[in-house]
Scaffold this motif. Sequence first.
Motif, PDB file in Angstrom:
ATOM      1  N   VAL D  20     -49.978  16.848   7.778  1.00  0.00           N
ATOM      2  CA  VAL D  20     -48.813  16.194   8.370  1.00  0.00           C
ATOM      3  C   VAL D  20     -47.977  17.285   9.016  1.00  0.00           C
ATOM      4  O   VAL D  20     -47.751  18.338   8.412  1.00  0.00           O
ATOM      5  N   SER D  22     -44.727  18.483   9.402  1.00  0.00           N
ATOM      6  CA  SER D  22     -43.497  18.112   8.706  1.00  0.00           C
ATOM      7  C   SER D  22     -42.257  18.806   9.265  1.00  0.00           C
ATOM      8  O   SER D  22     -41.143  18.521   8.839  1.00  0.00           O
ATOM      9  N   TRP D  23     -42.425  19.665  10.213  1.00  0.00           N
ATOM     10  CA  TRP D  23     -41.272  20.297  10.858  1.00  0.00           C
ATOM     11  C   TRP D  23     -41.734  20.915  12.162  1.00  0.00           C
ATOM     12  O   TRP D  23     -42.844  21.440  12.242  1.00  0.00           O
ATOM     13  N   SER D  41     -47.913  19.976   6.075  1.00  0.00           N
ATOM     14  CA  SER D  41     -47.889  19.513   4.685  1.00  0.00           C
ATOM     15  C   SER D  41     -49.122  18.699   4.350  1.00  0.00           C
ATOM     16  O   SER D  41     -49.736  18.083   5.208  1.00  0.00           O
ATOM     17  N   THR D  46     -46.809  22.770   1.235  1.00  0.00           N
ATOM     18  CA  THR D  46     -46.566  23.037   2.659  1.00  0.00           C
ATOM     19  C   THR D  46     -46.948  24.466   3.007  1.00  0.00           C
ATOM     20  O   THR D  46     -47.023  25.338   2.145  1.00  0.00           O
ATOM     21  N   VAL D  64     -42.465  14.847  14.342  1.00  0.00           N
ATOM     22  CA  VAL D  64     -42.512  15.150  12.929  1.00  0.00           C
ATOM     23  C   VAL D  64     -43.010  13.904  12.213  1.00  0.00           C
ATOM     24  O   VAL D  64     -42.561  12.796  12.503  1.00  0.00           O
ATOM     25  N   GLY D  65     -43.944  14.050  11.315  1.00  0.00           N
ATOM     26  CA  GLY D  65     -44.528  12.914  10.627  1.00  0.00           C
ATOM     27  C   GLY D  65     -45.929  12.589  11.130  1.00  0.00           C
ATOM     28  O   GLY D  65     -46.674  11.873  10.469  1.00  0.00           O
ATOM     29  N   ARG D 207     -47.556   8.588   4.834  1.00  0.00           N
ATOM     30  CA  ARG D 207     -47.385  10.028   5.063  1.00  0.00           C
ATOM     31  C   ARG D 207     -46.608  10.692   3.938  1.00  0.00           C
ATOM     32  O   ARG D 207     -46.880  11.797   3.516  1.00  0.00           O
ATOM     33  N   ASN D 208     -45.543  10.019   3.537  1.00  0.00           N
ATOM     34  CA  ASN D 208     -44.734  10.549   2.449  1.00  0.00           C
ATOM     35  C   ASN D 208     -44.131   9.369   1.691  1.00  0.00           C
ATOM     36  O   ASN D 208     -44.162   8.241   2.172  1.00  0.00           O
TER      37      ASN D 208
END
Lengths: 317, 317, 317, 317, 317, 317
Positions: D20, D22-23, D41, D46, D64-65, D207-208
């Motif tokens: 993923v 993530s940032w 991630s 991460t 992101v995601g 995803r989260n």
Amino acid sequence: MKSQYAEELRSGQTVKEVFVLSWKSIKDKKDGGVFAVLEFSDRSGTIQGIAWDKVVENIGALSVGDFVFVVGNVNEYNDRLQIVVNSIKRIDDDEINPKDFLPRADEDIEQAFSEIDEFRNNIKDLHLKQLLAAFFENKALIEKFKLAPAAKRVHHAYIGGLVVHTRNVLKLINKVNDVYANLNFDLLIAAGILHDIGKIYEYTYTRNIDFSTQGRMFGHIVIGYELVADRIKQIPDFPESLRLRLLHMILSHHGEYEWGSPKQPSFLEALILHFLDNLDSKVEIITSARKKNKGMEKDWSDYHPFLEREIYLREED
Amino acid sequence: MKSQYAEELRSGQTVKEVFVLSWKSIKDKKDGGVFAVLEFSDRSGTIQGIAWDKVVENIGALSVGDFVFVVGNVNEYNDRLQIVVNSIKRIDDDEINPKDFLPRADEDIEQAFSEIDEFRNNIKDLHLKQLLAAFFENKALIEKFKLAPAAKRVHHAYIGGLVVHTRNVLKLINKVNDVYANLNFDLLIAAGILHDIGKIYEYTYTRNIDFSTQGRMFGHIVIGYELVADRIKQIPDFPESLRLRLLHMILSHHGEYEWGSPKQPSFLEALILHFLDNLDSKVEIITSARKKNKGMEKDWSDYHPFLEREIYLREED
Amino acid sequence: MKSQYAEELRSGQTVKEVFVLSWKSIKDKKDGGVFAVLEFSDRSGTIQGIAWDKVVENIGALSVGDFVFVVGNVNEYNDRLQIVVNSIKRIDDDEINPKDFLPRADEDIEQAFSEIDEFRNNIKDLHLKQLLAAFFENKALIEKFKLAPAAKRVHHAYIGGLVVHTRNVLKLINKVNDVYANLNFDLLIAAGILHDIGKIYEYTYTRNIDFSTQGRMFGHIVIGYELVADRIKQIPDFPESLRLRLLHMILSHHGEYEWGSPKQPSFLEALILHFLDNLDSKVEIITSARKKNKGMEKDWSDYHPFLEREIYLREED
Amino acid sequence: MKSQYAEELRSGQTVKEVFVLSWKSIKDKKDGGVFAVLEFSDRSGTIQGIAWDKVVENIGALSVGDFVFVVGNVNEYNDRLQIVVNSIKRIDDDEINPKDFLPRADEDIEQAFSEIDEFRNNIKDLHLKQLLAAFFENKALIEKFKLAPAAKRVHHAYIGGLVVHTRNVLKLINKVNDVYANLNFDLLIAAGILHDIGKIYEYTYTRNIDFSTQGRMFGHIVIGYELVADRIKQIPDFPESLRLRLLHMILSHHGEYEWGSPKQPSFLEALILHFLDNLDSKVEIITSARKKNKGMEKDWSDYHPFLEREIYLREED
Amino acid sequence: MKSQYAEELRSGQTVKEVFVLSWKSIKDKKDGGVFAVLEFSDRSGTIQGIAWDKVVENIGALSVGDFVFVVGNVNEYNDRLQIVVNSIKRIDDDEINPKDFLPRADEDIEQAFSEIDEFRNNIKDLHLKQLLAAFFENKALIEKFKLAPAAKRVHHAYIGGLVVHTRNVLKLINKVNDVYANLNFDLLIAAGILHDIGKIYEYTYTRNIDFSTQGRMFGHIVIGYELVADRIKQIPDFPESLRLRLLHMILSHHGEYEWGSPKQPSFLEALILHFLDNLDSKVEIITSARKKNKGMEKDWSDYHPFLEREIYLREED
Amino acid sequence: MKSQYAEELRSGQTVKEVFVLSWKSIKDKKDGGVFAVLEFSDRSGTIQGIAWDKVVENIGALSVGDFVFVVGNVNEYNDRLQIVVNSIKRIDDDEINPKDFLPRADEDIEQAFSEIDEFRNNIKDLHLKQLLAAFFENKALIEKFKLAPAAKRVHHAYIGGLVVHTRNVLKLINKVNDVYANLNFDLLIAAGILHDIGKIYEYTYTRNIDFSTQGRMFGHIVIGYELVADRIKQIPDFPESLRLRLLHMILSHHGEYEWGSPKQPSFLEALILHFLDNLDSKVEIITSARKKNKGMEKDWSDYHPFLEREIYLREED
């Protein structure tokens, strides 16, 4: 001073005395006509009354709360004493002595007040001295100060209660000041004298102890703040920092928002005043719970709703 | 007594001194090999350390919390001072003086303790006298009593804090006793001396001030209760009523359930002890917030999370 | 065993039986002389009494709470039954059977106790085994354990209530232990048996169920802690870690400060004990609210002040 | 199943794997041009990433995601590992396996689910049986049920957490049912299975793990209520009293208003479900706090903000 | 009006502008000598600064919070912009325009104020009219009224915030008055205008928005009470009942003790003022949370600590 | 419409009228035989009844709560009026008019309802329009809507109370919408109409106003949620975002968890609905406290347990 008190009346006595008319109810008799069921109060307690036809017409004009001069005889009915009223009439407030009608302090209020005055006289700060002088030279205000209760119900709920409580707080301040270095003693004493000054207008205490409308609307904290803030404005060059501290101490002396203070104590003297005010109130609550149970055989009081606990009553062995 | 303290070290100095190893982290160098980032502490504060290859092997055997004798030089790195460590080795606990490593009272603890002892000596009740003697004749316990802090963080959180706080509470009791008639002064003094005695086992205070496992499990209120209850059992004919009162005062001295007391104060002496204990704690919190901000120009402290307010810092004008 | 109970008396019966004198009041007759209004109680409930002149002299010496042997006749007055007392005299406490005067468990206490004992016998840990043996071999203590209630009012407020509640908690522990791996079962059982042991001294339960002075002063949590801590001291090599855990479980079993625990549960077994203790108490509250409303047509109980809700009463369709 | 996880990457490795994103942050280079700082991630944790000019153009289109397939090499920068990205592209959600990207239960979810199914199969009440069949025959819903977490953070916050928690609650119900007579076991089991069913829509867990908008707007209590209420409407002659009880149990299973239940439990089964739900949640919180501290030398966890206490970590001696 | 704002500066520009010096730190250079790290602020935000030897001497005399005129050049260092300072000197407060340095209302304050004034002009009650005239004719006070914020952080925390909030409350009062019969509209409007008047002294809002010492000591509720009470004393024959009501509305407008009101609203107009004040504050909190998240893709704000929830951000579809 | 109401009966009248039998108790006469003490109620209040032997047999078959047709005469006994019952018989529920037996709104409910309907007609959003039409075209539901109270005790606790309260909330919404830009007015109106719709099933309001079992089990918030959610499912293409918002507004309209909302308002319209619902409820509480004290001379109401304060009663001077 009254010569007959409600609680001391006995069956067979003749009554000629002033009471507060604390209840009245006009009823129909089964056989026609009316009669009145009454209640008379003074500082000792209450006694029932009954008035038959001829008297009732006088009662129509009376309000609950009036002072009345009652003539009649005491007898017993259904295991309770009552005054059979022969005549009854309204008395003006200024003909009575409030001390006859309200519970009052056990101790001598003039003596307690002179202790407060002595603390005041020992203040060295000239601005605080001047401020307090302005209050103490106001005779009408001091007269009220000596009569005011410190509460409606919970603690020092009697004529003179404010003086007794204020004196106690000052004695505590005086003592605690010895323990901690660098406290502003004059500030503590001045705030101690003035912290509850608003109570002289928060309560009514002529016929019975109750909140005044101003008391319910503003509370003694804000009333006291205003009284002191107004006086300070009349004193030239009263230091701003001193003004802030003193008034903050009045505002914060209940310690927490939920106890009605709009601010929490933010420096040492304010914190100490709050604690000692609180301590004396709680001591008085326990002391009067003990008094009320005096002579009973029980070790524990009933549940005390304000303290939310039972109080241990047993004297030292 | 140490001769070098972390906060007093300056760039260029040579270090030969004992510290607590308060942090260690072994890292890989980019070019192979390892180095260690360290932190050394004592009662004055902390300083960073760095150790290169040859020293790191000694560090593997050390644990955070160990006392270590460090030889090295101080230099500056990234605007911060650090010790470049030449050698480091573990030191036994009994070779160090805890006072070097923990914050301690500003005032003389022996003097404060002797004030407590004087209060004790003035107790007239023979059973309480006997009870307290049993504690004060226990050298090991008194040694701990003189070291223990009164809190981990909030108030009197330093070596000797328990003695300072206890002495203050006794002075307050002594004073307040003058204000209210009919208090059991001996009971108040005895409970004042013993109310926080459980703290000597609630905390650890050799390397740093922390809760002991027993402290977290039971708390000083119950530990103190047990210490005192056990002693009382050894005193013949200790009056039951006195036992109940004294132990209740220990249990209830935090005043409210949510402050950790399993019982609320149910008589005057218990109530007064609670208030004075609470008062001294709060006074200390404000006093140390003021100390911490000493010399800064601001009028108000930052938000104090325990008191839930800002504290006014300005000295009297 | 009494042969006549207050609630079973009927108009016209002759009474010769022991009751608790639960109220007395001496009154003046209108025509001179005195009479006494009385109230008699036993485990079934209460009945009024009246005693005329000749008997009243005997009543002066009686206290409320005394056991009295009453001879008289039952009649009806103002829609209520009353005993017209012919003679009345004090009976010593040891001549009566407390079970006659206090509500008691519906089930067989000896049976419930033997279930507890079986749980105890299955404990394998030798130190816990030894500790519990010390309690169970103390005949006087076990006698009290079998009589004690589990509460004054809220739940299991009857003779034998402590045994019933303790047995239930043990059964719950036994079951829940199957669900979670790695629990210390012996510790859970030992703490389950001992968690409320302090209640045998927290309450008085001879004439009526009330708090003892010790109970109000310390509470069953601390009393139980002390009982167990004292026993442990007499067991050689009782492991410190086990001591900490077991005593912590007693201290923390109310779960939250505001429910009277001086510590919150800090490990799994302590948490589980708290939940199961709480669960059984609440189950009992609902069960007895249902019993009390049995046979009434309503679907919902009145507002239950402790649970702060109404309880649904309808049986399954 | 992924073959490379973020936490297992080592300096020097080549990466070809899905993560993923993530940032991401696009930055200017000092010498012109841009570079991107990234974070990747998966369920293991991460790793940082860095992408130079030529790659950045691809990154502009990524959010992101997003799931991204990354090719690159791992090196170390400033003591941290990072992937130097050679190529990166978006991957469709249906090409990935959510279990790779989210923490998941330690135990076998299929096995835990089959335990739930067995409890279901033992229900005898025909209406409840029918109701539960409707849920269990809904493949899509059961698929979600097996994936859903039981919380975002506090307890069972992992894929499969809902199944594990539900199974535990059923086991507890099954056990506690043995202790109390006259419970409606079928009702307890049915409510136990369904009490948290709303969580399958309260959370997103692809995803989260986060709240869904519906979850934040309604909460799992109301979502679950609606799911069950809707099914009941499709079952002919479902008894009204059973409907009221079952749905009330879902609504009240948090026990108190301030914990999000719009109603408090008002009968035994509802009360028991609340306690057992609460117990299993708290047990899980402590268990995972212990896991997190596994291998550390400390006896106590850090302050746990949800439980508002430290947790004792030491294993049995 | 400034021509250069901190947030709009770009690398390479020359700066000649006034800022607040919001941070300064003098550091040693590795090679001897000193340099200063600075921070400059205005209403747009902040920018770092650096000053080398020759300039530092001027900086020693500056305090954080001073307005300074800065000459220098903007460059980039470590990815952040900074001003390399060539000269810096203190500027007097009266040479600057506070609006340059503090966040200010989006809307035109003069316009909003004129709406307030129109409400005032519609008041018919002569005493209230006179009272408000006294305030509105006080130019200095009105000047402050137009600048004051309505909060330090939570809502309307910008120059002009008090006017915007007051105007909104008046609009709400005006509307709600149409719904309920028999409200005292003039009283509501007068109290609406004055309810937060104390905020002009509760805050400082020249350099930054903070509490004044008076604000922390008394709070705007009491300050406002005193301002209004003082004015009323100067108005002949101001009706006592009106005085009590108006001042009570100021004191009680926070609604509950724990929100800082020393009294709770005790009649309809007081209750309505409290609700509408509260409503406008909360609306503003949500509105500014939405603004802050404008343009972000997320549906939900972060956890809002004052509202204790997340806020839904999505615009209507 | 009844022609005789309980409160209007006078001694000497003959009674032939329907009442609710609100109490019955069969008692033994001293001289043998039985009599019944009864209480009869209607919307005006209650009156005692007494029935002698011959009538009692009919009373055995009656339940408290039944409607009964009573024939008898009014006389006075112990200062209270009572009906001496000559005959009494059960009446079917459908023969009575609930409005005779329950307190009802002072104003015309049809008129208030038509105001609601007008707000509904002004909704422009087609989906909301369709949703509300579905409710308003349901005659049976609307019939209930017009009868339902808005509370059992606290506010609008009378037949028609729900309509009055809903209309007030809509008027407030309509007004407040003018103050804030960008509100979704249609959403606010739709939610305003539906927010308390669940109350039509939360209460029973035929014989007396009480909670229904469903009401106690689910509460009007969840019942209303379900009613609206179910209708929405029948509307094709009802936008998901609109569904979430509308249902969230119903769930969160009590504003806080402790006031029974399972969710807190998370956007502007939800917040505003909560405030206006709350405002109207509180206004009604104060208004009816004033009504209740109308004509009394006192300035302050008794302590109001729900508002936790006294209410100022004095009319404007």
